[in-house]
Design an enzyme around this catalytic site. Structure first.
Site, PDB file in Angstrom:
ATOM      1  N   LYS A 105      -6.943 -12.986   6.373  1.00  0.00           N
ATOM      2  CA  LYS A 105      -6.281 -11.964   6.772  1.00  0.00           C
ATOM      3  C   LYS A 105      -7.235 -10.671   6.657  1.00  0.00           C
ATOM      4  O   LYS A 105      -7.760 -10.260   5.554  1.00  0.00           O
ATOM      5  CB  LYS A 105      -4.940 -11.598   6.325  1.00  0.00           C
ATOM      6  CG  LYS A 105      -4.346 -10.306   6.857  1.00  0.00           C
ATOM      7  CD  LYS A 105      -3.060  -9.927   5.956  1.00  0.00           C
ATOM      8  CE  LYS A 105      -2.586  -8.700   6.169  1.00  0.00           C
ATOM      9  NZ  LYS A 105      -1.761  -8.086   5.040  1.00  0.00           N
ATOM     10  N   GLY A 166       4.238  -0.546   1.861  1.00  0.00           N
ATOM     11  CA  GLY A 166       5.110  -0.441   0.788  1.00  0.00           C
ATOM     12  C   GLY A 166       6.145   0.439   0.898  1.00  0.00           C
ATOM     13  O   GLY A 166       6.830   0.850  -0.219  1.00  0.00           O
ATOM     14  N   ALA A 192       3.673  -5.085   7.221  1.00  0.00           N
ATOM     15  CA  ALA A 192       3.839  -3.788   6.450  1.00  0.00           C
ATOM     16  C   ALA A 192       5.108  -2.970   7.268  1.00  0.00           C
ATOM     17  O   ALA A 192       5.388  -2.820   8.237  1.00  0.00           O
ATOM     18  CB  ALA A 192       2.565  -2.744   6.538  1.00  0.00           C
ATOM     19  N   GLY A 193       5.805  -2.451   6.081  1.00  0.00           N
ATOM     20  CA  GLY A 193       6.746  -1.494   6.411  1.00  0.00           C
ATOM     21  C   GLY A 193       8.111  -1.889   6.447  1.00  0.00           C
ATOM     22  O   GLY A 193       9.260  -1.275   6.156  1.00  0.00           O
ATOM     23  N   ASN A 214       5.619  -8.441   1.588  1.00  0.00           N
ATOM     24  CA  ASN A 214       5.475  -8.547   0.320  1.00  0.00           C
ATOM     25  C   ASN A 214       6.535  -7.468  -0.725  1.00  0.00           C
ATOM     26  O   ASN A 214       7.419  -8.096  -1.009  1.00  0.00           O
ATOM     27  CB  ASN A 214       4.040  -8.396  -0.198  1.00  0.00           C
ATOM     28  CG  ASN A 214       3.538  -8.538  -1.475  1.00  0.00           C
ATOM     29  OD1 ASN A 214       2.669  -8.500  -2.039  1.00  0.00           O
ATOM     30  ND2 ASN A 214       4.693  -9.338  -2.598  1.00  0.00           N
ATOM     31  N   SER A 215       6.277  -6.191  -0.392  1.00  0.00           N
ATOM     32  CA  SER A 215       6.798  -5.333  -1.131  1.00  0.00           C
ATOM     33  C   SER A 215       8.647  -5.550  -0.986  1.00  0.00           C
ATOM     34  O   SER A 215       9.127  -5.260  -1.828  1.00  0.00           O
ATOM     35  CB  SER A 215       6.684  -4.013  -0.678  1.00  0.00           C
ATOM     36  OG  SER A 215       5.363  -3.769  -1.243  1.00  0.00           O
TER      37      SER A 215
END
Length: 263
Positions: A105, A166, A192-193, A214-215
């Protein structure tokens, strides 16, 4: 309108059941990492090579001891890289550490405040990595033109952000994502987001092949439960996309037929 026919989620010649990809950072310890990822049902796990020990630091806890390459597809990423040279070097290191592993990635960041992709450096790095035989999944902006160029360059998947890394803001610009999806010649994954399960569902309802996060899991009050929630959100979103939603209307429409009403 005809129904949408489902197709397998395939990357670099391998087909996956789960359309949820998860990261390994920000958990309180390796055991919580293991349990949350198991609960998510993810089969692809992304690892920040510059921040996580996957063998480059002998004697330190190794993430691969709890996230085994025998069970998961390890997706090394270039998080923390701010130019093409750093990103290419990191991918080469990952290939060495993972015995010739080619799936990576690519993310090249612009600054620490926004973690927005540096598109110019991303394009430069992608060109080098594709020529060197890597299978490149690439984090990018939600610019449809850049997404098209990365696909034409030979990247196997484009991963436009839904919101800044994040932040948990959800899908900030669904209209650009729809354009990217309409033009896509390779899988499109939201990256993301995402903040909660409904964000993941919306991404899948738009037609994304998969979602990486992830977050949203690691920062939840109960990461293991949130991992399970995300598993079901991805499934529900894909099913809704395939089913085709009802059209939106300005005025009400009775659920039951009006013919034959009792007078």
């Amino acid at each position: 309108m005809s129904a949408i026919i489902d197709k397998p989620f395939t990357l670099a010649g391998r087909t996956y059941e789960s359309r949820l990809l998860v990261g390994t950072g920000k958990y309180k310890d390796l055991e919580e990492t293991r349990l949350a990822i198991e609960a998510s049902g993810a089969e692809i796990v992304t690892v920040a090579v510059r921040r996580t020990n996957i063998g480059q630091n002998p004697g330190e806890p190794n993430l691969l001891d709890v996230i085994s390459p025998d069970k998961y597809t390890i997706l090394p990423n270039t998080a923390g890289c701010y130019n093409a040279e750093e990103a290419v070097r990191t991918c080469r290191l990952a290939r060495e550490l993972l015995d010739g592993h080619k799936l990576v990635k690519l993310e090249v960041l612009a600054d620490q405040k926004t973690l927005f992709p540096n598109v110019i450096e991303t394009l430069k790095a992608a060109e080098v990595l594709v020529k060197e035989g890597f299978d490149v999944m690439v984090y990018t902006s939600d610019d449809p033109i850049i997404a098209r160029q990365l696909a034409e360059m030979g990247c196997i998947a484009v991963m436009p952000l839904a919101g800044l890394i994040g932040t948990g803001l959800g899908i900030c610009n669904p209209y650009n994502l729809r354009i990217i999806l309409e033009e896509a010649s390779v899988p499109v994954l939201v990256d993301a987001g995402v903040g909660t399960a409904s964000d993941a569902t919306i991404a899948m309802e738009l037609g994304c092949e998969a979602v990486l996060m992830n977050s949203a899991i690691a920062h939840a009050q109960n990461p293991i439960l949130m991992g399970a929630a995300m598993k079901h959100a991805i499934i529900a979103g894909r099913m809704a996309y395939l089913a085709g939603r009802m059209p939106k209307k300005l005025y009400a429409s009775a659920s039951s037929p009006l013919d034959g009403l009792i007078k």
